[in-house]
Design an enzyme around this catalytic site. Structure first.
Site, PDB file in Angstrom:
ATOM      1  N   SER A 131      -5.335   1.537  51.975  1.00 15.72           N
ATOM      2  CA  SER A 131      -6.393   2.213  51.562  1.00 15.72           C
ATOM      3  C   SER A 131      -6.709   3.041  50.207  1.00 15.72           C
ATOM      4  O   SER A 131      -5.761   2.870  49.290  1.00 15.72           O
ATOM      5  CB  SER A 131      -7.339   2.747  52.762  1.00 15.72           C
ATOM      6  OG  SER A 131      -8.815   2.993  52.222  1.00 15.72           O
ATOM      7  N   ASP A 291     -11.906   2.170  45.803  1.00 13.80           N
ATOM      8  CA  ASP A 291     -10.462   2.610  46.121  1.00 13.80           C
ATOM      9  C   ASP A 291      -9.406   1.397  45.790  1.00 13.80           C
ATOM     10  O   ASP A 291     -10.152   0.343  45.616  1.00 13.80           O
ATOM     11  CB  ASP A 291     -10.260   3.220  47.593  1.00 13.80           C
ATOM     12  CG  ASP A 291     -10.490   2.432  48.528  1.00 13.80           C
ATOM     13  OD1 ASP A 291     -11.363   1.266  48.313  1.00 13.80           O
ATOM     14  OD2 ASP A 291     -10.064   2.551  49.927  1.00 13.80           O
TER      15      ASP A 291
END
Length: 515
Positions: A131, A291
C-alpha cells in the site's frame, strides 16, 4: 517531533540493490507469515522475502485444490520494489500445481484485482503490495471469489499452511514461466478497458469535462498511472492533467513524511505538498492522488487546501444521497474510528448507519449485497455497492472530481454540512508502547468499564469491545486500539463540543486505559 527535512525530496533514500539482494537472500531468521488487515507485510529481507511469496502461493494453491476452486488466479502487484518478482514467483508456484494464472506485465491497482474477480474473469488474486508504506516494505495479499479482502478464517488458514511450507520448502512446487506458458497455464488480458468503461457508469465524466475545472492528478508513482491516462483519453478530459508520470521503486520524488521516511500516503500533507501548492497558487482548482496500489485517495482544493479523508467521506456520502437516489433500505458504512458526522448525515436523510470494525473486509458482504450507499474508513479508503468490495482510490478521486464539477469546492461543501449538523473536532494519537501494554489494552472488556458513568463531563452512553475498546458519550466518543504491526496504541477521539473538550477526552481517556 517533525523532521527538519519533512516535505523535501531525497535522491534515492533507499539502497535498491541491497534490498533486492535481501529479498532473494534474507539475512537472519525470517519472520513467520502473519496476515493483518490487508495481507502479510514486512521490510524486504527477513520481514518479506522470496520464501514468503513462495510459501503463501503454495498455501493458496493447496486451498484452491482442496476446495475445488476453479478459474484462473490473477497474479500481479503495484510499482514498488519486488512487486513484479513476487507476482512471477506466485505464478510459478500456482502453475506448478496445475492452476491457471493471469499474469499482467503492467503494475495493477488493488481495486482492479477486485474488479476482475467480481466480473468472473478471475477466481481470486495474489497481489504484491504494501500500500502506502515506505518503499523498503513489501507484502502479499489474497482476495477470494467475492473480490474483497480475505476474512480472518481464510487468512488464518493461509498463514498456517504457509508457515508449514516455510519450514519445509521442499514441499513447494515450482516451474518456470516458459514451461507454464508451454502448458497453456498463463494468459494475458486487457485489464484497463473493462475497468475504465465501467467507471463511466459510476461517475459523471461529462459534467467533469464540461465544468472547466482545472484538475491535477498525481498517481504518486503508483499503478494508477495508465488508468488515469485511459480515463483522460476515453472521457476527453482536456481539463485534467497528470502532473507526475515518474515511476521509480525508490519513490525518491515523493516528499518525505514527518519522521524522515517516505510514505506514499495521499492523505498526508507531506507527500501531498506539491499538490497543495498547485491549488493554493490557483494553477489548479482540484488536485487528486492515489497511493501506489490505488486503494486510498487524497485531494486538495483551492479553498480548503488538503482535505481530510473524514471530510471527503462526509461530502461524498451527502452527495450520493442527494444526487444518486439510493434506496431507503441502504446504509452508510463506516469503521470504528471514522467520523460520526456520517451518522448525523445518514439519520437526517432517513438512512441507517452501519459501524464496522477496522478493515475493509468487514464491508464485503454489505457491498456485494447492495447495502451501502458508501462504505468508508478514516484512513482514506472507500467504495460503494454496485462497485468493487475493495477500497478504490481511483473511484474516490473521480467521484470527488464530479462533486467539484456539480456542487462546488469540497471544503465549502463540508463547511455547509458542519453548519447543518454540527462541527466535529477529531484527532488520532499514536502512543508508543510495548507488547505487554498492547495485550493489556486488548484484554479490556465492556464489563471492565461498567462503573464508568461519565468522561469529560459527558454521560457514557455505550461501550463496544469488538476491535479495541470504544466509549460513546452524549456528543463525543473515543477509541483505543493496539496496532497489529507496530508497538503503538492508536487513540482516536471526536467531539461536537469544542477543541478544549477534545483535549479533555484525550487526557481522561488515556488515564482510564493507562496509556
Amino acid at each position: 517531533m517533525v523532521s527538519p527535512l519533512a516535505g523535501t525530496l531525497t535522491q534515492h533514500p533507499i539502497d535498491v540493490e541491497k534490498l533486492r539482494q535481501q529479498f532473494w537472500h534474507p539475512e537472519g531468521e525470517i519472520s513467520p507469515v502473519k496476515f493483518g488487515t490487508s495481507g502479510h507485510r514486512g521490510q524486504l529481507g527477513a520481514g518479506f522475502c522470496a520464501r514468503h511469496a513462495l510459501a503463501i502461493a503454495q498455501a493458496v494453491a493447496r486451498i484452491h485444490l482442496e476446495d475445488k476452486i476453479e478459474g484462473p488466479v490473477l497474479c500481479g502487484g503495484d510499482t514498488r520494489l519486488m512487486s513484479h518478482d513476487t507476482a512471477v514467483l506466485c505464478a510459478e508456484v500456482l502453475t506448478a500445481n496445475g492452476l491457471h494464472v493471469i499474469l499482467p506485465e503492467m503494475a495493477l491497482p488493488t481495486p482492479v484485482f477486485s474488479f476482475e474477480i467480481i466480473h468472473g474473469r478471475a477466481s481470486a488474486c495474489l497481489n504484491g503490495t504494501a500500500s502506502h508504506n515506505p518503499p523498503q516494505d513489501m507484502g502479499l495479499k489474497y482476495n477470494p471469489s467475492h473480490g474483497g479482502p480475505a476474512g480472518a478464517e481464510l487468512t488464518t488458514r493461509i498463514a498456517q499452511y504457509a508457515n508449514e511450507y516455510l519450514k519445509n520448502p521442499a514441499e513447494i512446487k515450482r516451474i518456470s514461466l516458459e514451461e507454464a506458458r508451454a502448458k497453456g497455464l498463463i494468459k494475458q488480458a486487457d485489464l484497463i478497458t473493462p475497468y475504465v468503461e465501467s467507471l463511466g457508469k459510476m461517475v459523471d465524466f461529462e459534467s467533469i469535462r464540461k465544468s472547466g475545472l482545472k484538475i491535477a492528478i498525481h498517481p504518486l508513482g503508483g499503478s494508477s498511472l495508465p488508468f488515469y491516462r485511459a480515463i483522460q483519453e476515453k472521457y476527453q478530459l482536456q481539463n485534467m492533467h497528470i502532473v507526475s508520470q515518474t515511476q521509480d521503486p525508490s519513490f525518491y520524488f515523493i516528499p518525505i513524511d514527518h519522521d524522515g521516511k517516505i510514505r506514499m500516503d495521499p492523505s498526508s500533507k507531506y507527500p501531498m505538498s506539491p499538490l497543495i501548492e498547485y491549488v493554493k497558487s490557483g494553477e489548479y482548482d482540484f488536485a487528486g492522488a492515489s497511493d501506489p496500489d490505488a486503494d486510498r485517495f487524497g485531494c486538495a482544493t483551492a479553498k480548503g487546501g488538503l482535505i481530510s479523508p473524514n471530510h471527503a467521506l462526509c461530502v461524498m456520502a451527502d452527495y450520493l444521497i442527494k444526487h444518486k437516489n439510493p434506496a431507503k433500505d441502504m446504509q452508510i458504512g463506516r469503521t470504528l474510528g471514522t467520523t460520526s458526522l456520517l451518522d448525523r448525515i445518514a439519520k437526517a436523510n432517513g438512512y441507517g448507519l452501519d459501524e464496522q470494525n477496522v478493515g475493509f473486509k468487514h464491508f464485503v458482504d454489505g457491498i456485494v449485497g447492495g447495502r451501502y450507499i458508501l462504505a468508508g474508513e478514516e484512513s482514506a479508503g472507500m467504495s460503494m455497492s454496485g462497485w468493487t468490495p475493495e477500497k478504490d482510490g481511483i473511484l474516490a478521486v473521480c467521484l470527488l472530481m464530479e462533486i467539484m464539477s456539480v456542487g462546488g469546492d469540497i471544503a465549502a461543501l463540508y463547511q455547509g454540512l458542519t453548519e447543518q449538523y454540527g462541527l466535529p473536532y477529531y484527532t488520532r494519537v499514536d502512543v508508543p508502547t510495548d507488547e505487554e501494554a498492547k495485550k493489556r489494552v486488548q484484554s479490556f472488556k465492556k464489563e471492565d468499564l461498567k462503573d464508568l458513568q461519565s468522561v469529560a463531563g459527558e454521560k457514557v452512553t455505550g461501550v463496544r469491545d469488538s476491535d479495541g475498546i470504544k466509549v460513546y458519550l452524549e456528543n463525543a466518543w473515543f477509541l483505543v486500539r493496539p496496532s497489529g504491526t507496530e508497538n503503538i496504541l492508536k487513540f482516536y477521539a471526536e467531539t461536537f463540543v469544542n477543541e478544549q473538550h477534545l483535549q479533555q477526552i484525550l487526557e481522561e481517556g488515556r488515564k482510564i486505559f493507562g496509556v
